[in-house]
Write an enzyme that holds these catalytic residues in place. Structure first.
Site, PDB file in Angstrom:
ATOM      1  N   ASP A 154      -9.864  -1.384 -19.387  1.00  0.00           N
ATOM      2  CA  ASP A 154     -10.912  -1.880 -20.291  1.00  0.00           C
ATOM      3  C   ASP A 154     -11.033  -3.386 -20.074  1.00  0.00           C
ATOM      4  O   ASP A 154     -10.532  -3.919 -19.080  1.00  0.00           O
ATOM      5  CB  ASP A 154     -10.578  -1.525 -21.750  1.00  0.00           C
ATOM      6  CG  ASP A 154      -9.250  -2.131 -22.212  1.00  0.00           C
ATOM      7  OD1 ASP A 154      -8.775  -1.749 -23.301  1.00  0.00           O
ATOM      8  OD2 ASP A 154      -8.677  -2.976 -21.486  1.00  0.00           O
ATOM      9  N   GLY A 176       0.768  -1.240   0.000  1.00  0.00           N
ATOM     10  CA  GLY A 176       0.000   0.000   0.000  1.00  0.00           C
ATOM     11  C   GLY A 176       0.795   1.283   0.000  1.00  0.00           C
ATOM     12  O   GLY A 176       0.287   2.315   0.439  1.00  0.00           O
ATOM     13  N   HIS A 191       0.643   0.413 -13.493  1.00  0.00           N
ATOM     14  CA  HIS A 191       1.457  -0.744 -13.894  1.00  0.00           C
ATOM     15  C   HIS A 191       2.931  -0.346 -13.925  1.00  0.00           C
ATOM     16  O   HIS A 191       3.263   0.711 -14.470  1.00  0.00           O
ATOM     17  CB  HIS A 191       1.021  -1.251 -15.272  1.00  0.00           C
ATOM     18  CG  HIS A 191       1.738  -2.480 -15.694  1.00  0.00           C
ATOM     19  ND1 HIS A 191       1.402  -3.740 -15.248  1.00  0.00           N
ATOM     20  CD2 HIS A 191       2.804  -2.647 -16.516  1.00  0.00           C
ATOM     21  CE1 HIS A 191       2.227  -4.626 -15.775  1.00  0.00           C
ATOM     22  NE2 HIS A 191       3.094  -3.985 -16.543  1.00  0.00           N
TER      23      HIS A 191
HETATM   24  C1  GRF Z   1       3.278  -1.343  -7.567  1.00  0.00           C
HETATM   25  O1  GRF Z   1       4.586  -1.470  -8.044  1.00  0.00           O
HETATM   26  C2  GRF Z   1       2.315  -1.401  -8.735  1.00  0.00           C
HETATM   27  O2  GRF Z   1       2.817  -0.914  -9.962  1.00  0.00           O
HETATM   28  C3  GRF Z   1       2.114  -2.867  -8.859  1.00  0.00           C
HETATM   29  O3  GRF Z   1       2.067  -3.356  -7.542  1.00  0.00           O
HETATM   30  C4  GRF Z   1       2.896  -2.530  -6.721  1.00  0.00           C
HETATM   31  C5  GRF Z   1       2.095  -2.137  -5.497  1.00  0.00           C
HETATM   32  O4  GRF Z   1       2.864  -1.488  -4.566  1.00  0.00           O
HETATM   33  N1  GRF Z   1       0.938  -3.206  -9.625  1.00  0.00           N
HETATM   34  P1  GRF Z   1       2.190  -0.927  -3.212  1.00  0.00           P
HETATM   35  O5  GRF Z   1       1.348  -2.025  -2.626  1.00  0.00           O
HETATM   36  O6  GRF Z   1       1.360   0.283  -3.563  1.00  0.00           O
HETATM   37  O7  GRF Z   1       3.357  -0.566  -2.357  1.00  0.00           O
END
Ligand code: GRF
Length: 191
Positions: free
Chosen positions: A140, A11, A103
Protein backbone atom coordinates in the site's frame (compact mmCIF):
# COMPACT_ATOMS: atom_id res chain seq x y z
CA UNK A 1 -1.57 -14.39 -15.91
CA UNK A 2 1.50 -12.27 -16.61
CA UNK A 3 3.72 -11.53 -13.62
CA UNK A 4 6.24 -8.67 -13.40
CA UNK A 5 9.04 -9.29 -10.89
CA UNK A 6 10.99 -6.36 -9.41
CA UNK A 7 14.51 -7.04 -8.06
CA UNK A 8 17.65 -5.22 -6.90
CA UNK A 9 20.17 -7.92 -6.01
CA UNK A 10 21.23 -11.57 -6.21
CA UNK A 11 17.82 -12.84 -7.21
CA UNK A 12 17.56 -16.13 -5.30
CA UNK A 13 13.84 -15.46 -4.79
CA UNK A 14 13.44 -14.73 -8.50
CA UNK A 15 15.20 -18.06 -9.17
CA UNK A 16 12.71 -19.82 -6.88
CA UNK A 17 9.87 -18.34 -8.97
CA UNK A 18 11.57 -19.29 -12.26
CA UNK A 19 12.09 -22.89 -11.06
CA UNK A 20 8.49 -23.08 -9.77
CA UNK A 21 7.11 -21.89 -13.12
CA UNK A 22 9.18 -24.52 -14.94
CA UNK A 23 7.75 -27.16 -12.58
CA UNK A 24 4.19 -25.93 -13.16
CA UNK A 25 3.83 -24.71 -9.55
CA UNK A 26 2.71 -21.15 -10.33
CA UNK A 27 -0.77 -22.14 -11.56
CA UNK A 28 -1.77 -19.75 -14.37
CA UNK A 29 1.12 -17.46 -13.43
CA UNK A 30 3.86 -16.75 -16.03
CA UNK A 31 6.89 -14.48 -15.40
CA UNK A 32 6.57 -12.01 -18.29
CA UNK A 33 9.40 -9.68 -17.27
CA UNK A 34 11.98 -8.70 -14.66
CA UNK A 35 12.92 -5.13 -13.80
CA UNK A 36 15.84 -4.08 -11.58
CA UNK A 37 16.43 -0.59 -10.20
CA UNK A 38 20.21 -1.15 -10.61
CA UNK A 39 22.60 -3.53 -12.37
CA UNK A 40 22.03 -6.85 -10.58
CA UNK A 41 22.90 -10.54 -10.85
CA UNK A 42 19.16 -11.27 -10.78
CA UNK A 43 18.99 -10.03 -14.41
CA UNK A 44 21.50 -12.74 -15.38
CA UNK A 45 19.08 -15.31 -13.96
CA UNK A 46 16.24 -13.83 -16.04
CA UNK A 47 18.40 -13.89 -19.17
CA UNK A 48 19.39 -17.54 -18.55
CA UNK A 49 15.68 -18.39 -18.29
CA UNK A 50 14.80 -16.48 -21.48
CA UNK A 51 12.76 -13.85 -19.59
CA UNK A 52 12.97 -10.19 -20.75
CA UNK A 53 14.84 -8.09 -18.19
CA UNK A 54 15.76 -4.43 -17.93
CA UNK A 55 17.17 -1.81 -15.58
CA UNK A 56 14.96 1.14 -14.63
CA UNK A 57 17.42 3.29 -12.71
CA UNK A 58 16.45 4.17 -9.13
CA UNK A 59 15.52 7.82 -8.67
CA UNK A 60 12.77 10.24 -9.70
CA UNK A 61 10.02 8.90 -11.93
CA UNK A 62 10.99 5.26 -11.23
CA UNK A 63 7.49 4.18 -10.15
CA UNK A 64 5.85 5.80 -13.20
CA UNK A 65 8.34 4.12 -15.54
CA UNK A 66 7.63 0.76 -13.92
CA UNK A 67 3.86 1.37 -14.24
CA UNK A 68 4.36 2.05 -17.94
CA UNK A 69 6.42 -1.16 -18.35
CA UNK A 70 3.87 -3.19 -16.37
CA UNK A 71 1.08 -2.05 -18.66
CA UNK A 72 3.25 -2.67 -21.75
CA UNK A 73 3.68 -6.32 -20.73
CA UNK A 74 0.04 -6.59 -19.59
CA UNK A 75 1.15 -7.62 -16.10
CA UNK A 76 -1.72 -9.01 -14.02
CA UNK A 77 0.27 -8.44 -10.82
CA UNK A 78 3.68 -7.39 -9.56
CA UNK A 79 6.04 -9.16 -7.13
CA UNK A 80 8.79 -7.30 -5.23
CA UNK A 81 11.49 -9.91 -4.70
CA UNK A 82 14.31 -8.11 -2.90
CA UNK A 83 13.44 -4.75 -4.50
CA UNK A 84 15.07 -1.92 -2.53
CA UNK A 85 13.29 1.12 -3.97
CA UNK A 86 9.92 2.27 -2.57
CA UNK A 87 7.01 2.32 -5.04
CA UNK A 88 4.88 5.47 -4.89
CA UNK A 89 2.30 7.47 -6.80
CA UNK A 90 -0.14 6.21 -9.45
CA UNK A 91 1.15 2.62 -9.51
CA UNK A 92 -0.12 2.05 -5.94
CA UNK A 93 -3.72 2.72 -7.01
CA UNK A 94 -3.46 1.46 -10.61
CA UNK A 95 -2.24 -1.92 -9.26
CA UNK A 96 -4.10 -1.71 -5.94
CA UNK A 97 -4.29 -5.20 -4.33
CA UNK A 98 -2.06 -6.57 -7.09
CA UNK A 99 1.44 -5.75 -5.77
CA UNK A 100 3.08 -8.09 -3.26
CA UNK A 101 6.32 -7.58 -1.32
CA UNK A 102 8.59 -10.05 0.46
CA UNK A 103 10.11 -8.88 3.77
CA UNK A 104 12.57 -10.88 5.92
CA UNK A 105 10.83 -10.51 9.29
CA UNK A 106 7.48 -11.29 10.95
CA UNK A 107 5.72 -7.98 10.17
CA UNK A 108 4.59 -5.72 11.67
CA UNK A 109 7.75 -6.24 13.70
CA UNK A 110 11.07 -5.02 12.23
CA UNK A 111 9.65 -3.38 9.13
CA UNK A 112 9.44 0.17 7.82
CA UNK A 113 11.81 2.72 6.31
CA UNK A 114 15.46 1.66 6.48
CA UNK A 115 14.62 -1.86 7.62
CA UNK A 116 16.09 -4.14 4.99
CA UNK A 117 18.70 -6.90 4.67
CA UNK A 118 21.23 -7.38 7.50
CA UNK A 119 19.73 -4.50 9.50
CA UNK A 120 16.53 -6.49 10.02
CA UNK A 121 18.29 -9.55 11.37
CA UNK A 122 20.59 -7.43 13.55
CA UNK A 123 17.53 -5.75 15.08
CA UNK A 124 15.85 -9.14 15.70
CA UNK A 125 18.95 -10.43 17.51
CA UNK A 126 19.41 -7.20 19.50
CA UNK A 127 15.78 -7.45 20.65
CA UNK A 128 16.35 -11.00 21.90
CA UNK A 129 13.53 -12.43 19.78
CA UNK A 130 12.98 -16.21 20.04
CA UNK A 131 11.55 -16.48 16.54
CA UNK A 132 11.69 -14.62 13.26
CA UNK A 133 10.74 -15.41 9.68
CA UNK A 134 9.46 -13.79 6.51
CA UNK A 135 6.28 -12.09 5.38
CA UNK A 136 4.61 -11.65 2.02
CA UNK A 137 2.19 -8.73 2.09
CA UNK A 138 0.20 -6.55 -0.28
CA UNK A 139 1.83 -3.18 -0.97
CA UNK A 140 0.00 0.00 0.00
CA UNK A 141 1.18 3.61 0.25
CA UNK A 142 3.16 2.84 3.44
CA UNK A 143 6.44 0.90 3.81
CA UNK A 144 5.88 -2.76 4.83
CA UNK A 145 2.37 -1.84 6.11
CA UNK A 146 -0.02 -3.54 3.67
CA UNK A 147 -2.29 -6.55 4.48
CA UNK A 148 -0.34 -9.75 5.15
CA UNK A 149 -0.85 -12.63 2.68
CA UNK A 150 1.31 -15.24 4.43
CA UNK A 151 4.20 -15.69 6.88
CA UNK A 152 6.71 -18.47 7.60
CA UNK A 153 8.46 -18.70 10.96
CA UNK A 154 11.92 -19.89 12.03
CA UNK A 155 13.52 -20.20 15.48
CA UNK A 156 16.24 -17.75 16.48
CA UNK A 157 19.10 -19.78 17.97
CA UNK A 158 21.33 -18.55 20.83
CA UNK A 159 24.34 -18.98 18.52
CA UNK A 160 22.82 -17.02 15.64
CA UNK A 161 24.56 -14.21 13.82
CA UNK A 162 22.74 -11.89 11.41
CA UNK A 163 24.13 -14.01 8.54
CA UNK A 164 23.10 -17.41 9.94
CA UNK A 165 19.60 -16.09 10.71
CA UNK A 166 19.35 -14.53 7.23
CA UNK A 167 20.34 -17.87 5.68
CA UNK A 168 17.64 -19.77 7.62
CA UNK A 169 15.04 -17.20 6.59
CA UNK A 170 16.12 -17.23 2.94
CA UNK A 171 15.13 -20.91 2.73
CA UNK A 172 11.63 -20.04 3.97
CA UNK A 173 11.42 -17.04 1.65
CA UNK A 174 11.91 -19.23 -1.40
CA UNK A 175 8.88 -21.30 -0.33
CA UNK A 176 6.78 -18.29 0.72
CA UNK A 177 7.26 -16.29 -2.50
CA UNK A 178 6.20 -19.24 -4.67
CA UNK A 179 3.14 -19.91 -2.48
CA UNK A 180 2.16 -16.21 -2.67
CA UNK A 181 2.67 -16.01 -6.46
CA UNK A 182 0.52 -19.10 -7.06
CA UNK A 183 -2.15 -17.76 -4.67
CA UNK A 184 -2.27 -14.36 -6.43
CA UNK A 185 -2.32 -15.94 -9.92
CA UNK A 186 -5.20 -18.24 -8.98
CA UNK A 187 -7.09 -15.53 -7.14
CA UNK A 188 -6.81 -12.89 -9.89
CA UNK A 189 -7.35 -15.42 -12.68
CA UNK A 190 -10.66 -16.52 -11.18
CA UNK A 191 -12.01 -12.93 -11.06
C1 GRF B 1 15.47 -11.13 0.62
O1 GRF B 1 15.93 -11.53 1.88
C2 GRF B 1 14.23 -10.27 0.80
O2 GRF B 1 13.45 -10.56 1.94
C3 GRF B 1 14.85 -8.93 0.98
O3 GRF B 1 15.94 -8.89 0.09
C4 GRF B 1 16.46 -10.22 -0.05
C5 GRF B 1 16.59 -10.51 -1.53
O4 GRF B 1 17.25 -11.69 -1.77
N1 GRF B 1 13.92 -7.85 0.77
P1 GRF B 1 17.44 -12.21 -3.28
O5 GRF B 1 17.97 -11.07 -4.10
O6 GRF B 1 16.11 -12.70 -3.79
O7 GRF B 1 18.42 -13.33 -3.14
Amino acid sequence: MNILVLVSGTGTNLQALIDAEKAGRLGPGRIAGVISDRPAYALERAKAAGIPGLVEKAGSGLSDRILHDAREMDAGFIILAGFLSILEGEIISAYGGRIVNLHPSLLPKFGGAGMYGERVHRAVLDAGEKESGCTVHLVDAGTDTGPILLQRKVPVLPTDTADSLAERIHTEEHIAIVEAAALMAERLNSK
